[in-house]
Design an enzyme around this catalytic site. Sequence first.
Site, PDB file in Angstrom:
ATOM      1  N   LYS A 166      -6.346  10.044   5.002  1.00 37.44           N
ATOM      2  CA  LYS A 166      -5.167  10.477   4.068  1.00 37.44           C
ATOM      3  C   LYS A 166      -5.777  10.472   2.518  1.00 37.44           C
ATOM      4  O   LYS A 166      -6.356   9.580   2.188  1.00 37.44           O
ATOM      5  CB  LYS A 166      -4.192   9.206   4.093  1.00 37.44           C
ATOM      6  CG  LYS A 166      -3.004   9.417   2.592  1.00 37.44           C
ATOM      7  CD  LYS A 166      -2.275   8.428   2.888  1.00 37.44           C
ATOM      8  CE  LYS A 166      -1.339   8.196   1.648  1.00 37.44           C
ATOM      9  NZ  LYS A 166      -0.118   7.471   1.887  1.00 37.44           N
TER      10      LYS A 166
HETATM   11  C1  R5P Z   1      -1.476   3.645  -0.888  1.00 42.76           C
HETATM   12  O1  R5P Z   1      -1.613   2.957  -1.714  1.00 42.76           O
HETATM   13  C2  R5P Z   1      -0.545   3.370  -0.009  1.00 42.76           C
HETATM   14  O2  R5P Z   1      -0.497   3.908   1.133  1.00 42.76           O
HETATM   15  C3  R5P Z   1       0.620   3.814  -0.849  1.00 42.76           C
HETATM   16  O3  R5P Z   1       1.647   2.798  -0.695  1.00 42.76           O
HETATM   17  C4  R5P Z   1       1.500   5.106  -0.411  1.00 42.76           C
HETATM   18  O4  R5P Z   1       0.539   5.832   0.324  1.00 42.76           O
HETATM   19  C5  R5P Z   1       1.850   5.896  -1.468  1.00 42.76           C
HETATM   20  O5  R5P Z   1       2.465   6.774  -1.028  1.00 42.76           O
HETATM   21  P1  R5P Z   1       3.118   7.998  -2.159  1.00 42.76           P
HETATM   22  O6  R5P Z   1       1.873   7.881  -3.334  1.00 42.76           O
HETATM   23  O7  R5P Z   1       3.345   9.238  -1.701  1.00 42.76           O
HETATM   24  O8  R5P Z   1       4.173   7.217  -2.999  1.00 42.76           O
END
Ligand code: R5P
Length: 293
Positions: free
Chosen positions: A203
């Site tokens: 990711k």
């Molecule tokens: C990484 O820091 C974690 O997985 C996050 O909590 C998550 O991926 C963040 O998702 P988004 O940036 O789309 O809110």
Amino acid sequence: MPEADSAKGEKKFYEDVPMKTPGFFLKGASSLDWGMKNRLSRIFNPDSGRTVMFAIDHGYFQGPTTGLERIDLTIVPLMYYADAIMLTRGILRTTVPPSLTKPVVMRCSGGPSILKELSNEELAVDIEDAIRMNVAAITLQVFIGGEFETRSVHNMTRLVDMGLRYGIPTMAVTAVGKDMVRDARYFRLACRICAELGAQIIKTYYVPDGFETITASCPVPIVMAGGKKIPVLDALTMAYNAVQEGASGVDMGRNIFQAEAPEAMMKTVHKVVHENLKPAEALEMYETLKNQD
Ligand code: R5P
């Protein structure tokens, strides 16, 4: 002392030549075991080869994030529209009905809070517990260039080893520290290191310049991280561009659950990812669904 890659010639990524995927629809997964492939097929739709993963694991380092204050009330209903959910075991066990059959991508690292150095993580879930929860994948942050880079890379290789033992894929999240440059060069480095050391899914963040070189030089599927809340059209455009430029889907959190109409946003992102709906039409779809809500 090993030499850094200082060759002067231009690198060749062959961005327009997709990697061959003999015998299985996901790149880099052909030689994996049946159980691993089956779990990957639950996360990634075998028809489109892509996924809309819903990230709601933010609380593991920053507590009740805006939009995630009451997961039972506002988030669980949205899970039914996602292809997979990424979360912590605390939220899974306390708040998610076991009758929900969506594949679970389990957050397995933790330690420091937002008040401390975030790269100082350890593994925080046993593989036995991951199996008990019937997860489809296990995941953690990897802090390339961060203060505790080696620790986080070794957390990943240990998680990969445990996952391989039981046929559970590992998703490495390339975490970016506050002072790091977010460009294609950095993400190529981070993604490739994670894939070389065994992660089956990566990711990572979208960059407008050269994202296709990141996906082309990474031999396993990349899902695009959402990042902080941005205007709806920008988020839909970013998701569209990412999949057009080689991402195998998205893993979005705030741009879905902090949207004015989260369910409409989830459904629209789904169309963008799986059916290549263009950004302008996607915005129209979002507005229509929002007004119906
Ligand atoms: C990484 O820091 C974690 O997985 C996050 O909590 C998550 O991926 C963040 O998702 P988004 O940036 O789309 O809110």
